[in-house]
Structure formats: C-alpha cells, structure tokens
Write a protein that holds these residues in place. Structure first.
Motif, PDB file in Angstrom:
ATOM      1  N   ILE A  45      -1.900  36.823  20.844  1.00 19.06           N
ATOM      2  CA  ILE A  45      -1.474  36.608  22.232  1.00 19.06           C
ATOM      3  C   ILE A  45       0.019  36.302  22.303  1.00 19.06           C
ATOM      4  N   LEU A  46       0.471  35.359  21.482  1.00 16.86           N
ATOM      5  CA  LEU A  46       1.877  34.952  21.520  1.00 16.86           C
ATOM      6  C   LEU A  46       2.807  36.071  21.066  1.00 16.86           C
ATOM      7  N   SER A  47       2.434  36.777  20.000  1.00 16.76           N
ATOM      8  CA  SER A  47       3.294  37.854  19.500  1.00 16.76           C
ATOM      9  C   SER A  47       3.358  39.010  20.488  1.00 16.76           C
ATOM     10  N   PHE A  48       2.257  39.246  21.214  1.00 14.04           N
ATOM     11  CA  PHE A  48       2.256  40.302  22.230  1.00 14.04           C
ATOM     12  C   PHE A  48       3.213  39.948  23.366  1.00 14.04           C
ATOM     13  N   ILE A  49       3.183  38.688  23.790  1.00 12.00           N
ATOM     14  CA  ILE A  49       4.093  38.246  24.847  1.00 12.00           C
ATOM     15  C   ILE A  49       5.538  38.354  24.383  1.00 12.00           C
ATOM     16  N   VAL A  50       5.812  37.823  23.188  1.00 15.23           N
ATOM     17  CA  VAL A  50       7.164  37.877  22.640  1.00 15.23           C
ATOM     18  C   VAL A  50       7.616  39.320  22.462  1.00 15.23           C
ATOM     19  N   GLY A  51       6.740  40.149  21.906  1.00 17.12           N
ATOM     20  CA  GLY A  51       7.084  41.547  21.670  1.00 17.12           C
ATOM     21  C   GLY A  51       7.377  42.306  22.950  1.00 17.12           C
ATOM     22  N   TYR A 107      15.067  47.611  25.595  1.00 14.45           N
ATOM     23  CA  TYR A 107      15.025  48.894  26.296  1.00 14.45           C
ATOM     24  C   TYR A 107      16.032  48.941  27.438  1.00 14.45           C
ATOM     25  N   THR A 108      16.223  47.810  28.112  1.00 16.25           N
ATOM     26  CA  THR A 108      17.139  47.776  29.257  1.00 16.25           C
ATOM     27  C   THR A 108      18.604  47.890  28.845  1.00 16.25           C
ATOM     28  N   LYS A 109      18.879  47.667  27.551  1.00 18.20           N
ATOM     29  CA  LYS A 109      20.248  47.802  27.018  1.00 18.20           C
ATOM     30  C   LYS A 109      21.262  46.916  27.737  1.00 18.20           C
ATOM     31  N   LEU A 110      20.902  45.659  27.926  1.00 16.99           N
ATOM     32  CA  LEU A 110      21.845  44.692  28.477  1.00 16.99           C
ATOM     33  C   LEU A 110      22.995  44.503  27.497  1.00 16.99           C
ATOM     34  N   LYS A 111      24.192  44.357  28.004  1.00 15.80           N
ATOM     35  CA  LYS A 111      25.399  44.396  27.176  1.00 15.80           C
ATOM     36  C   LYS A 111      25.379  43.405  26.020  1.00 15.80           C
ATOM     37  N   VAL A 112      25.036  42.169  26.274  1.00 11.35           N
ATOM     38  CA  VAL A 112      25.093  41.146  25.230  1.00 11.35           C
ATOM     39  C   VAL A 112      23.717  40.879  24.624  1.00 11.35           C
ATOM     40  N   VAL A 113      22.721  40.760  25.499  1.00 13.36           N
ATOM     41  CA  VAL A 113      21.385  40.356  25.057  1.00 13.36           C
ATOM     42  C   VAL A 113      20.734  41.391  24.138  1.00 13.36           C
ATOM     43  N   SER A 114      20.778  42.655  24.548  1.00 15.09           N
ATOM     44  CA  SER A 114      20.083  43.704  23.781  1.00 15.09           C
ATOM     45  C   SER A 114      20.590  43.841  22.344  1.00 15.09           C
ATOM     46  N   PRO A 115      21.914  43.887  22.108  1.00 14.86           N
ATOM     47  CA  PRO A 115      22.390  43.991  20.721  1.00 14.86           C
ATOM     48  C   PRO A 115      21.998  42.794  19.856  1.00 14.86           C
ATOM     49  N   ILE A 116      22.058  41.592  20.443  1.00 20.97           N
ATOM     50  CA  ILE A 116      21.689  40.391  19.683  1.00 20.97           C
ATOM     51  C   ILE A 116      20.207  40.433  19.304  1.00 20.97           C
ATOM     52  N   LEU A 117      19.363  40.787  20.283  1.00 22.34           N
ATOM     53  CA  LEU A 117      17.935  40.894  20.007  1.00 22.34           C
ATOM     54  C   LEU A 117      17.650  41.992  18.990  1.00 22.34           C
ATOM     55  N   GLY A 118      18.433  43.080  19.070  1.00 15.97           N
ATOM     56  CA  GLY A 118      18.261  44.178  18.115  1.00 15.97           C
ATOM     57  C   GLY A 118      18.523  43.724  16.692  1.00 15.97           C
ATOM     58  N   GLY A 156       5.783  39.558  16.296  1.00 11.44           N
ATOM     59  CA  GLY A 156       6.484  39.783  17.552  1.00 11.44           C
ATOM     60  C   GLY A 156       7.612  40.780  17.399  1.00 11.44           C
ATOM     61  N   ALA A 157       8.301  40.728  16.262  1.00  6.85           N
ATOM     62  CA  ALA A 157       9.376  41.691  15.996  1.00  6.85           C
ATOM     63  C   ALA A 157       8.811  43.095  15.836  1.00  6.85           C
ATOM     64  N   MET A 158       7.667  43.209  15.171  1.00  5.93           N
ATOM     65  CA  MET A 158       7.026  44.513  15.009  1.00  5.93           C
ATOM     66  C   MET A 158       6.574  45.083  16.357  1.00  5.93           C
ATOM     67  N   ILE A 159       5.964  44.227  17.162  1.00  2.00           N
ATOM     68  CA  ILE A 159       5.473  44.667  18.466  1.00  2.00           C
ATOM     69  C   ILE A 159       6.627  45.020  19.400  1.00  2.00           C
ATOM     70  N   ALA A 160       7.749  44.312  19.261  1.00  2.00           N
ATOM     71  CA  ALA A 160       8.922  44.613  20.083  1.00  2.00           C
ATOM     72  C   ALA A 160       9.367  46.061  19.870  1.00  2.00           C
ATOM     73  N   GLU A 161       9.309  46.528  18.637  1.00  4.81           N
ATOM     74  CA  GLU A 161       9.682  47.917  18.351  1.00  4.81           C
ATOM     75  C   GLU A 161       8.663  48.900  18.927  1.00  4.81           C
ATOM     76  N   ILE A 162       7.386  48.521  18.885  1.00  6.37           N
ATOM     77  CA  ILE A 162       6.351  49.367  19.474  1.00  6.37           C
ATOM     78  C   ILE A 162       6.568  49.492  20.981  1.00  6.37           C
ATOM     79  N   VAL A 163       6.863  48.351  21.625  1.00  6.17           N
ATOM     80  CA  VAL A 163       7.096  48.347  23.079  1.00  6.17           C
ATOM     81  C   VAL A 163       8.331  49.164  23.426  1.00  6.17           C
ATOM     82  N   ARG A 164       9.407  48.956  22.689  1.00  6.65           N
ATOM     83  CA  ARG A 164      10.644  49.701  22.967  1.00  6.65           C
ATOM     84  C   ARG A 164      10.430  51.197  22.787  1.00  6.65           C
ATOM     85  N   SER A 165       9.736  51.575  21.725  1.00  6.25           N
ATOM     86  CA  SER A 165       9.459  52.993  21.485  1.00  6.25           C
ATOM     87  C   SER A 165       8.567  53.575  22.579  1.00  6.25           C
TER      88      SER A 165
END
Length: 216
Positions: free
Chosen positions: A31-37, A45-56, A100-109
């Motif tokens: 549950i928690l990793s799905f929310i985080v991901g 995905y939104t490519k925010l100038k500062v946030v997205s690169p740091i999260l990447g 959560g990091a793994m799921i984040a890539e699944i969501v972004r893809s």
C-alpha cells in the motif's frame, strides 16, 4: 527426514505466525510503496524544473542499490542520527523505499505510454493540466500498469524474506529456527515454506491475468 515431526501442531503454528508477519509486512509495504510510487512517478512525468530531476536521481540511486543494503541502512544506520525504529517498522520502511522507486518507474512509463494527443485533447476541451492528467491520462495508464504492478508486488512479497537478516520474525526467520532445532526436518520445512510463498504469489498472478484480460 520425518514429515510427521516437521508438520507437528507446534511447528505449523510457529511457521503460520511467521507467515502472518510476512503477509502483514507485505500488505502494508504494498500500500505505502504504491502511494509513494504513484506520487513520485507522476511528479517525474510532469517534468517540473527542480522537483523532477531531483526525484529522478533519487529513484535511480535506490533502484541500483541492493534491498539488503536498504534494510541495513534503515535498521542500523538511521538510529545513529536519532531515527530509531523497531524491526517490523524498519522492514516496512525499507521495502516501501525500495519498491516505491521501482513502482515510480512503472507509473512514469505507464503515463508516457499514453499518446500526447490525449493531453492536447483534454486541454482543448477546457480541462486544466491536472484535470487532464487525473481524468484522462491516469485512468488509461493504470490499466496498462496492472501486470507490471502485480509482478512488482509479487517480488515485494518474496523480498520480505530478506528481512530475516535484521531478525524480523517472518516465515524464513521461523523456518531457520525450526531447522536449527531439528536438523532432520529441514527438507519438509523448506517445502512447506515454498508452498506458502507459491500459493500467495500464484493467486496474485491469477489476479493480474484477469485484470490484464479485462482492462488491457
């Protein structure tokens, strides 16, 4: 090798208690990793100038670390800077961060797989970018994410066994204890543990296939 001794009521009860802990850790971490991901993947995905690169950068670092190292970090390193957690909480936190990091890539893809024309059509109809993302893009993407998400959840359930290294009283921890006390029943005890893992993961795989055939 004595199956009757291995499957004695006391052993079965002890192993069942361990498997219950495994399921509890897996359920909370899923549950928690799905929310985080979902949050991290969407922000990337939104490519925010500062946030997205740091999260990447954070996602790439975590994805390229072994889960065992993350477990050690949460249980042994964090207390040195004043963040103390119990074994159960440390296991959940480590699994949540890693998965959560793994799921984040699944969501972004999944979001990237939706044609950009969908966003343009949504904006042209008067929806804001957030509304377009929430009402048009995300529902379509989630359908495509179901199979890889369930596969990741299956991996998470199996990964709980690594928490034995920090003495979490989960299934494999209890298997080790029973095996050490009764070396002559190691084989049937391991077979029993394998059946337990297989049963739950097989059920999840069936659910994944049904969702895939229904929505994809």
């Amino acid at each position: 090798m004595n199956f009757s001794d291995a499957f004695s009521p006391s052993n079965l009860k002890f192993l069942a208690e361990g498997f219950l802990v495994t399921l509890e850790v897996a359920f909370i971490a899923i549950i928690l990793s799905f929310i985080v991901g979902c949050v991290v993947g969407t922000l990337r995905y939104t490519k925010l100038k500062v946030v997205s690169p740091i999260l990447g950068v954070c996602v790439q670092i975590i994805r390229n670390l072994p889960l065992l190292l993350v477990l050690f970090f949460t249980f042994f390193a964090l207390p040195e800077i004043g963040i103390k957690m119990g074994v159960f909480t440390s296991a959940v936190v480590a699994l949540t961060i890693f998965e959560g990091a793994m799921i984040a890539e699944i969501v972004r893809s999944g979001l990237n797989s939706i044609p950009k024309g969908q966003i343009e059509a949504g904006r042209a109809s008067g929806l804001s970018y957030t509304q377009t993302l929430w009402h048009i893009v995300l529902p379509q993407a989630l359908r495509r994410m179901v199979p890889p998400l369930v596969s990741q959840f299956i991996s998470l359930l199996k990964d709980t066994s690594l928490a034995v290294i920090i003495s979490l009283p989960e299934l494999m921890h209890n298997v080790q204890i029973v095996s050490a006390q009764h070396p002559n029943i190691v084989f049937p005890i391991l077979i029993l543990a394998a059946v337990a893992y297989f049963t739950v993961n097989y059920i999840l795989s069936i659910i994944s296939k049904r969702f895939e055939s229904k929505f994809v």
